[in-house]
Structure formats: C-alpha cells, structure tokens
Scaffold this motif. Structure first.
Motif, PDB file in Angstrom:
ATOM      1  N   HIS A  81     -17.523   8.027 -46.956  1.00  0.00           N
ATOM      2  CA  HIS A  81     -16.225   8.622 -47.275  1.00  0.00           C
ATOM      3  C   HIS A  81     -15.178   8.208 -46.239  1.00  0.00           C
ATOM      4  O   HIS A  81     -14.052   7.842 -46.601  1.00  0.00           O
ATOM      5  CB  HIS A  81     -16.351  10.146 -47.322  1.00  0.00           C
ATOM      6  N   TYR A  82     -15.534   8.250 -44.983  1.00  0.00           N
ATOM      7  CA  TYR A  82     -14.603   7.872 -43.930  1.00  0.00           C
ATOM      8  C   TYR A  82     -14.188   6.408 -44.065  1.00  0.00           C
ATOM      9  O   TYR A  82     -12.994   6.082 -43.993  1.00  0.00           O
ATOM     10  CB  TYR A  82     -15.228   8.123 -42.557  1.00  0.00           C
ATOM     11  N   VAL A  83     -15.155   5.524 -44.264  1.00  0.00           N
ATOM     12  CA  VAL A  83     -14.855   4.097 -44.395  1.00  0.00           C
ATOM     13  C   VAL A  83     -13.967   3.864 -45.615  1.00  0.00           C
ATOM     14  O   VAL A  83     -13.002   3.100 -45.562  1.00  0.00           O
ATOM     15  CB  VAL A  83     -16.154   3.271 -44.491  1.00  0.00           C
ATOM     16  N   TYR A  84     -14.276   4.553 -46.710  1.00  0.00           N
ATOM     17  CA  TYR A  84     -13.477   4.380 -47.924  1.00  0.00           C
ATOM     18  C   TYR A  84     -12.050   4.871 -47.723  1.00  0.00           C
ATOM     19  O   TYR A  84     -11.095   4.179 -48.082  1.00  0.00           O
ATOM     20  CB  TYR A  84     -14.136   5.118 -49.090  1.00  0.00           C
ATOM     21  N   GLN A  85     -11.905   6.069 -47.130  1.00  0.00           N
ATOM     22  CA  GLN A  85     -10.569   6.655 -46.965  1.00  0.00           C
ATOM     23  C   GLN A  85      -9.729   5.916 -45.928  1.00  0.00           C
ATOM     24  O   GLN A  85      -8.509   5.839 -46.062  1.00  0.00           O
ATOM     25  CB  GLN A  85     -10.678   8.126 -46.547  1.00  0.00           C
ATOM     26  N   VAL A  86     -10.342   5.397 -44.879  1.00  0.00           N
ATOM     27  CA  VAL A  86      -9.579   4.819 -43.771  1.00  0.00           C
ATOM     28  C   VAL A  86      -9.404   3.303 -43.898  1.00  0.00           C
ATOM     29  O   VAL A  86      -8.374   2.770 -43.482  1.00  0.00           O
ATOM     30  CB  VAL A  86     -10.258   5.178 -42.430  1.00  0.00           C
ATOM     31  N   ILE A  87     -10.366   2.627 -44.509  1.00  0.00           N
ATOM     32  CA  ILE A  87     -10.291   1.161 -44.543  1.00  0.00           C
ATOM     33  C   ILE A  87     -10.014   0.630 -45.952  1.00  0.00           C
ATOM     34  O   ILE A  87      -9.070  -0.131 -46.162  1.00  0.00           O
ATOM     35  CB  ILE A  87     -11.603   0.544 -44.001  1.00  0.00           C
ATOM     36  N   ILE A  88     -10.815   1.043 -46.908  1.00  0.00           N
ATOM     37  CA  ILE A  88     -10.736   0.453 -48.246  1.00  0.00           C
ATOM     38  C   ILE A  88      -9.535   0.975 -49.029  1.00  0.00           C
ATOM     39  O   ILE A  88      -8.765   0.197 -49.604  1.00  0.00           O
ATOM     40  CB  ILE A  88     -12.052   0.703 -49.007  1.00  0.00           C
ATOM     41  N   LEU A  89      -9.369   2.298 -49.083  1.00  0.00           N
ATOM     42  CA  LEU A  89      -8.318   2.894 -49.912  1.00  0.00           C
ATOM     43  C   LEU A  89      -6.899   2.482 -49.488  1.00  0.00           C
ATOM     44  O   LEU A  89      -6.072   2.184 -50.359  1.00  0.00           O
ATOM     45  CB  LEU A  89      -8.465   4.410 -49.938  1.00  0.00           C
ATOM     46  N   PRO A  90      -6.590   2.413 -48.203  1.00  0.00           N
ATOM     47  CA  PRO A  90      -5.244   1.916 -47.848  1.00  0.00           C
ATOM     48  C   PRO A  90      -4.983   0.482 -48.324  1.00  0.00           C
ATOM     49  O   PRO A  90      -3.866   0.153 -48.714  1.00  0.00           O
ATOM     50  CB  PRO A  90      -5.222   1.996 -46.319  1.00  0.00           C
ATOM     51  N   SER A  91      -6.020  -0.348 -48.329  1.00  0.00           N
ATOM     52  CA  SER A  91      -5.862  -1.712 -48.837  1.00  0.00           C
ATOM     53  C   SER A  91      -5.584  -1.710 -50.337  1.00  0.00           C
ATOM     54  O   SER A  91      -4.752  -2.483 -50.827  1.00  0.00           O
ATOM     55  CB  SER A  91      -7.125  -2.538 -48.560  1.00  0.00           C
ATOM     56  N   ILE A  92      -6.275  -0.837 -51.056  1.00  0.00           N
ATOM     57  CA  ILE A  92      -6.057  -0.734 -52.500  1.00  0.00           C
ATOM     58  C   ILE A  92      -4.648  -0.229 -52.782  1.00  0.00           C
ATOM     59  O   ILE A  92      -3.957  -0.747 -53.667  1.00  0.00           O
ATOM     60  CB  ILE A  92      -7.127   0.183 -53.125  1.00  0.00           C
ATOM     61  N   ARG A  93      -4.224   0.777 -52.036  1.00  0.00           N
ATOM     62  CA  ARG A  93      -2.861   1.299 -52.224  1.00  0.00           C
ATOM     63  C   ARG A  93      -1.811   0.243 -51.886  1.00  0.00           C
ATOM     64  O   ARG A  93      -0.788   0.149 -52.568  1.00  0.00           O
ATOM     65  CB  ARG A  93      -2.645   2.534 -51.352  1.00  0.00           C
ATOM     66  N   GLN A  94      -2.045  -0.539 -50.845  1.00  0.00           N
ATOM     67  CA  GLN A  94      -1.095  -1.589 -50.490  1.00  0.00           C
ATOM     68  C   GLN A  94      -1.023  -2.638 -51.594  1.00  0.00           C
ATOM     69  O   GLN A  94       0.055  -3.147 -51.905  1.00  0.00           O
ATOM     70  CB  GLN A  94      -1.470  -2.239 -49.156  1.00  0.00           C
ATOM     71  N   SER A  95      -2.153  -2.954 -52.184  1.00  0.00           N
ATOM     72  CA  SER A  95      -2.163  -3.882 -53.309  1.00  0.00           C
ATOM     73  C   SER A  95      -1.360  -3.330 -54.485  1.00  0.00           C
ATOM     74  O   SER A  95      -0.594  -4.062 -55.131  1.00  0.00           O
ATOM     75  CB  SER A  95      -3.608  -4.157 -53.739  1.00  0.00           C
ATOM     76  N   ALA A  96      -1.516  -2.026 -54.744  1.00  0.00           N
ATOM     77  CA  ALA A  96      -0.738  -1.387 -55.816  1.00  0.00           C
ATOM     78  C   ALA A  96       0.756  -1.411 -55.476  1.00  0.00           C
ATOM     79  O   ALA A  96       1.595  -1.662 -56.353  1.00  0.00           O
ATOM     80  CB  ALA A  96      -1.218   0.043 -56.040  1.00  0.00           C
ATOM     81  N   ARG A  97       1.077  -1.150 -54.215  1.00  0.00           N
ATOM     82  CA  ARG A  97       2.488  -1.203 -53.796  1.00  0.00           C
ATOM     83  C   ARG A  97       3.058  -2.608 -54.015  1.00  0.00           C
ATOM     84  O   ARG A  97       4.182  -2.764 -54.489  1.00  0.00           O
ATOM     85  CB  ARG A  97       2.633  -0.820 -52.324  1.00  0.00           C
ATOM     86  N   ASP A  98       2.268  -3.616 -53.661  1.00  0.00           N
ATOM     87  CA  ASP A  98       2.717  -4.996 -53.855  1.00  0.00           C
ATOM     88  C   ASP A  98       2.987  -5.294 -55.328  1.00  0.00           C
ATOM     89  O   ASP A  98       3.983  -5.930 -55.669  1.00  0.00           O
ATOM     90  CB  ASP A  98       1.694  -5.982 -53.294  1.00  0.00           C
TER      91      ASP A  98
END
Length: 188
Positions: free
Chosen positions: A15-32
């Motif tokens: 959960h920590y790895v997903y919330q701190v590393i993976i999910l911000p990357s996914i959100r940044q991709s969505a923002r892009d």
C-alpha cells in the motif's frame, strides 16, 4: 497468527509503495493527458473564435473550465467520494438537474463537435484515474469477498447434500412399498 501479521505487514508495504511511488506517476500521466486535451481544445478555439456563434464559444469555455477543475482534483477521485457524489446527485435538486441539462444541450447544440469529443475524452481519463485511485480499496475488499463466496459455496454444498439425502429417503420408502411422505411428515 504469525501468518496474519506477516500478510498484513506485506499489504502495508504494498500500500505504501503504491500510494507514494506508483499512484503519483499514474496521476501525473492523467494530468499530462488532460493538458494535451486542453491544448487541443484551446487551439481549436483560437481557430473558430471569429467564425463561431456565442453558444459554440461558450461550449469551448465550459469544457476548458471543466478540464481545469479536473486537473486540480485528480487526487480526490476515489471510490468513497464517488459514492458520496452519486448519493448527493440522486437527491432531487432542480438546480443540479437544470445545470446538467443546460451543459449537455450546450455541447450538443454547438456548431463544432470538438468540445463534445474533448469532454468524452476527459471523462475516459477521469474514469481511469478513479479506478487507479481506488485500486487498493479493491485489494482490501477481496479477502472479505472471498470469505463470503467460500461460505456461500459451503452453504450450497450442504443444501445439495440435504436434497440428495432427502431424495434417497423418498426412493427407499418407495422401494419398500411404503407411500411417499407428505410435506408435514418431512418437516417433522
């Protein structure tokens, strides 16, 4: 009990790895993706600005405003917020209904189809973001669902065995020449 602790510890790390590393990357991709869609919308707006009527220009502006709001709120797209909004929107509100109808009629009556297409693409991006933001919720619910399915399968097996046993009792009585029991006799 040790296994439960180890499993919970592993889930916490995942959960920590997903919330701190993976999910911000996914959100940044969505923002892009949203920035690209907004740029396409604005480029088309510049092309048609002198030619189109006020309704079409307003459709462009409304979709642009919606994209800007979405950019600022990607982190808030979670399952629990989705349920809250759905419940809130189901409550009868003339203001919400009129606003929604007005917006959709504005998109449908625009001379240019670009605002509607961009609006649909934004919806797809937001839907994917909602799924990814809520992924850990599914992970936490999966053991509960598995336990419920396991209990349901045990219940079905017990019902099947009970029906088989009841059928055998009835067949045995018929073979011996006895009459089949009535429903009252079976219950007793």
């Amino acid at each position: 009990m040790q296994y439960v602790g180890v499993i919970l510890f592993i889930i916490c790390i995942v959960h920590y790895v997903y919330q701190v590393i993976i999910l911000p990357s996914i959100r940044q991709s969505a923002r892009d993706e949203l920035f690209v869609l907004r740029d396409k919308l604005r480029a088309r707006l510049i092309e048609v600005q002198g030619v189109s009527d006020k309704k079409t220009l307003r459709a462009f502006k409304e979709v642009d405003t919606g994209i800007n709001r979405s950019l600022n709120r990607l982190h808030m797209l979670t399952f629990s917020n989705f349920v809250r909004i759905t419940i809130h929107m189901e409550q009868p509100s003339k203001k919400n209904e009129e606003s929604r109808k007005k917006f959709h009629s504005l998109l449908e009556n625009a001379d240019d189809e670009m605002p509607l297409e961009i609006f649909q693409e934004v919806g797809r991006v937001l839907q994917n973001t909602l799924v990814m933001n809520s992924l850990m919720f599914v992970v936490y619910l999966s053991p509960i669902v598995l336990v419920i399915k396991f209990i349901a399968s045990i219940y079905e097996r017990i019902k099947n065995i009970e029906n088989i046993m009841l059928d055998r009792v009835i067949i045995q009585r018929d073979i011996r020449g006895q009459n089949c029991p009535t429903d009252k006799q079976l219950i007793a």
